[in-house]
Design a protein around this motif. Structure first.
Motif, mmCIF file in Angstrom:
data_model
loop_
_atom_site.group_PDB
_atom_site.id
_atom_site.type_symbol
_atom_site.label_atom_id
_atom_site.label_comp_id
_atom_site.label_asym_id
_atom_site.label_seq_id
_atom_site.Cartn_x
_atom_site.Cartn_y
_atom_site.Cartn_z
ATOM 1 N N SER A 168 8.886 0.427 -11.738
ATOM 2 C CA SER A 168 9.966 1.233 -12.315
ATOM 3 C C SER A 168 11.283 0.969 -11.581
ATOM 4 O O SER A 168 12.354 1.143 -12.146
ATOM 5 N N GLY A 169 11.191 0.559 -10.309
ATOM 6 C CA GLY A 169 12.388 0.290 -9.524
ATOM 7 C C GLY A 169 13.083 1.544 -9.021
ATOM 8 O O GLY A 169 14.106 1.457 -8.344
ATOM 9 N N LEU A 170 12.547 2.720 -9.335
ATOM 10 C CA LEU A 170 13.176 3.966 -8.913
ATOM 11 C C LEU A 170 12.826 4.334 -7.476
ATOM 12 O O LEU A 170 13.604 4.977 -6.782
ATOM 13 N N PHE A 171 11.633 3.937 -7.045
ATOM 14 C CA PHE A 171 11.167 4.224 -5.688
ATOM 15 C C PHE A 171 10.375 3.030 -5.178
ATOM 16 O O PHE A 171 9.871 2.219 -5.957
ATOM 17 N N LEU A 172 10.231 2.981 -3.873
ATOM 18 C CA LEU A 172 9.352 2.022 -3.234
ATOM 19 C C LEU A 172 8.096 2.798 -2.863
ATOM 20 O O LEU A 172 8.148 3.711 -2.030
ATOM 21 N N ALA A 173 6.984 2.476 -3.515
ATOM 22 C CA ALA A 173 5.726 3.202 -3.301
ATOM 23 C C ALA A 173 4.860 2.434 -2.317
ATOM 24 O O ALA A 173 4.569 1.259 -2.522
ATOM 25 N N GLU A 174 4.462 3.114 -1.252
ATOM 26 C CA GLU A 174 3.627 2.519 -0.212
ATOM 27 C C GLU A 174 2.273 3.216 -0.244
ATOM 28 O O GLU A 174 2.194 4.449 -0.226
ATOM 29 N N LEU A 175 1.204 2.437 -0.284
ATOM 30 C CA LEU A 175 -0.144 3.001 -0.250
ATOM 31 C C LEU A 175 -0.463 3.303 1.207
ATOM 32 O O LEU A 175 -0.750 2.413 1.996
ATOM 33 N N GLN A 176 -0.376 4.576 1.579
ATOM 34 C CA GLN A 176 -0.548 5.008 2.966
ATOM 35 C C GLN A 176 -2.022 4.993 3.363
ATOM 36 O O GLN A 176 -2.378 4.499 4.410
ATOM 37 N N GLN A 177 -2.869 5.578 2.511
ATOM 38 C CA GLN A 177 -4.307 5.627 2.768
ATOM 39 C C GLN A 177 -5.040 5.439 1.456
ATOM 40 O O GLN A 177 -4.576 5.880 0.412
ATOM 41 N N MET A 178 -6.214 4.802 1.558
ATOM 42 C CA MET A 178 -7.043 4.630 0.373
ATOM 43 C C MET A 178 -8.496 4.767 0.788
ATOM 44 O O MET A 178 -8.960 4.062 1.679
ATOM 45 N N ASN A 179 -9.210 5.692 0.174
ATOM 46 C CA ASN A 179 -10.629 5.874 0.406
ATOM 47 C C ASN A 179 -11.336 5.364 -0.840
ATOM 48 O O ASN A 179 -11.407 6.058 -1.861
ATOM 49 N N GLU A 180 -11.805 4.127 -0.765
ATOM 50 C CA GLU A 180 -12.433 3.489 -1.929
ATOM 51 C C GLU A 180 -13.660 4.262 -2.409
ATOM 52 O O GLU A 180 -13.866 4.414 -3.607
ATOM 53 N N GLY A 181 -14.472 4.745 -1.468
ATOM 54 C CA GLY A 181 -15.702 5.459 -1.830
ATOM 55 C C GLY A 181 -15.417 6.732 -2.608
ATOM 56 O O GLY A 181 -16.035 7.007 -3.631
ATOM 57 N N ALA A 182 -14.462 7.535 -2.121
ATOM 58 C CA ALA A 182 -14.129 8.795 -2.779
ATOM 59 C C ALA A 182 -13.070 8.601 -3.869
ATOM 60 O O ALA A 182 -12.726 9.546 -4.576
ATOM 61 N N LYS A 183 -12.556 7.381 -3.984
ATOM 62 C CA LYS A 183 -11.494 7.058 -4.960
ATOM 63 C C LYS A 183 -10.299 7.990 -4.786
ATOM 64 O O LYS A 183 -9.787 8.557 -5.751
ATOM 65 N N GLN A 184 -9.868 8.135 -3.533
ATOM 66 C CA GLN A 184 -8.726 8.978 -3.223
ATOM 67 C C GLN A 184 -7.645 8.124 -2.582
ATOM 68 O O GLN A 184 -7.942 7.257 -1.764
ATOM 69 N N GLY A 185 -6.414 8.399 -2.969
ATOM 70 C CA GLY A 185 -5.310 7.640 -2.408
ATOM 71 C C GLY A 185 -4.143 8.526 -2.045
ATOM 72 O O GLY A 185 -3.946 9.596 -2.616
ATOM 73 N N HIS A 186 -3.387 8.064 -1.054
ATOM 74 C CA HIS A 186 -2.182 8.749 -0.595
ATOM 75 C C HIS A 186 -1.047 7.739 -0.724
ATOM 76 O O HIS A 186 -1.015 6.730 -0.034
ATOM 77 N N ILE A 187 -0.127 8.018 -1.649
ATOM 78 C CA ILE A 187 1.022 7.147 -1.883
ATOM 79 C C ILE A 187 2.251 7.835 -1.325
ATOM 80 O O ILE A 187 2.481 9.016 -1.569
ATOM 81 N N VAL A 188 3.051 7.081 -0.567
ATOM 82 C CA VAL A 188 4.285 7.619 -0.002
ATOM 83 C C VAL A 188 5.458 6.968 -0.730
ATOM 84 O O VAL A 188 5.510 5.741 -0.856
ATOM 85 N N LEU A 189 6.380 7.793 -1.227
ATOM 86 C CA LEU A 189 7.549 7.299 -1.952
ATOM 87 C C LEU A 189 8.765 7.269 -1.038
ATOM 88 O O LEU A 189 9.108 8.259 -0.407
ATOM 89 N N HIS A 190 9.417 6.113 -0.994
ATOM 90 C CA HIS A 190 10.657 5.928 -0.247
ATOM 91 C C HIS A 190 11.758 5.634 -1.269
ATOM 92 O O HIS A 190 11.472 5.118 -2.351
ATOM 93 N N PRO A 191 13.012 5.904 -0.934
ATOM 94 C CA PRO A 191 14.104 5.519 -1.844
ATOM 95 C C PRO A 191 14.041 4.009 -2.109
ATOM 96 O O PRO A 191 13.700 3.235 -1.217
ATOM 97 N N ALA A 192 14.338 3.595 -3.310
ATOM 98 C CA ALA A 192 14.244 2.187 -3.683
ATOM 99 C C ALA A 192 15.159 1.299 -2.845
ATOM 100 O O ALA A 192 14.889 0.118 -2.672
ATOM 101 N N THR A 193 16.230 1.855 -2.298
ATOM 102 C CA THR A 193 17.192 1.058 -1.545
ATOM 103 C C THR A 193 16.761 0.832 -0.102
ATOM 104 O O THR A 193 17.338 0.020 0.589
ATOM 105 N N LYS A 194 15.744 1.584 0.373
ATOM 106 C CA LYS A 194 15.299 1.463 1.761
ATOM 107 C C LYS A 194 13.932 0.816 1.829
ATOM 108 O O LYS A 194 13.113 0.984 0.950
ATOM 109 N N GLU A 195 13.708 0.100 2.874
ATOM 110 C CA GLU A 195 12.398 -0.532 3.082
ATOM 111 C C GLU A 195 11.431 0.490 3.664
ATOM 112 O O GLU A 195 11.814 1.360 4.422
ATOM 113 N N ALA A 196 10.158 0.328 3.328
ATOM 114 C CA ALA A 196 9.127 1.234 3.851
ATOM 115 C C ALA A 196 8.828 0.926 5.293
ATOM 116 O O ALA A 196 8.991 -0.134 5.764
#
Length: 196
Positions: A168-196
């Protein structure tokens, strides 16, 4: 596509059509002739189902273009400049709600605050959860994002949600944590103009 986007497309395309048509002749094109060119372009759009969301505005343009002494081109330019100003001034907070709306519309994931879960209620799969404190403290009064915002999701498609946000280009989404077994994820959104 949302109604404002459809209207912006109509305005942009109408102006492009006018300028390309006028460029075909070496002679000066007076305002009534310019209105005629615009009316010929806009008239079929009023009946086109793809432009249903902007039908009322298109009909207004048609009436305006038929009004003697009216300069439809200048009105369309004013609206075009207004939409550019709006896009430029759209706040990060507004963009967050836009991207969450797009995720719900296209991917089918509604958004809820974790704080509003009833006691004993478990988070639902395929629902994005946010912390209310992240919204309250992550944005200043003007709507500018000053801190990362966390999204929590229980789904097998966490990575596709992250990719969708990045595309979308609106945010920079970083996958902070991912639990494949439980299929749970934590995504952190940063402003699109800044690097994560």
């Amino acid at each position: 596509m949302s109604e404002p986007d459809i209207l912006c497309d109509v305005i942009d395309n109408a102006l492009l059509h006018l300028y390309l048509t006028v460029a075909e002749t070496t002679r000066y094109t007076p305002i009534p002739k310019r209105n005629e060119v615009l009316l010929r372009y806009l008239k079929p759009l009023a009946k086109d189902k793809a432009y249903r969301g902007a039908r009322k505005e298109i009909r207004s343009f048609l009436v305006l273009g038929k009004t003697r002494g009216c300069n439809l081109e200048s009105k369309l330019i004013e609206l075009h400049e207004l939409s550019l100003r709006y896009d430029k001034n759209a706040s990060d907070a507004h963009q967050l709600f836009d991207v969450l709306g797009q995720i719900e519309d296209r991917l089918g994931f509604p958004t809820r605050f974790i704080n509003y879960l009833n006691k004993g209620e478990q988070p639902q799969a395929n629902t994005i959860y946010m912390l209310q404190e992240h919204i309250e403290n992550g944005f200043v009064e003007s709507g500018e994002q000053v801190a990362p915002v966390s999204l929590f999701l229980e789904s097998s498609t966490v990575v596709s949600v992250q990719a969708f946000i990045n595309e979308s280009g609106l945010f920079l989404a970083e996958l902070q944590q991912m639990n494949e077994g439980a299929k749970q994820g934590h995504i952190v959104l940063h402003p699109a103009t800044k690097e994560a």
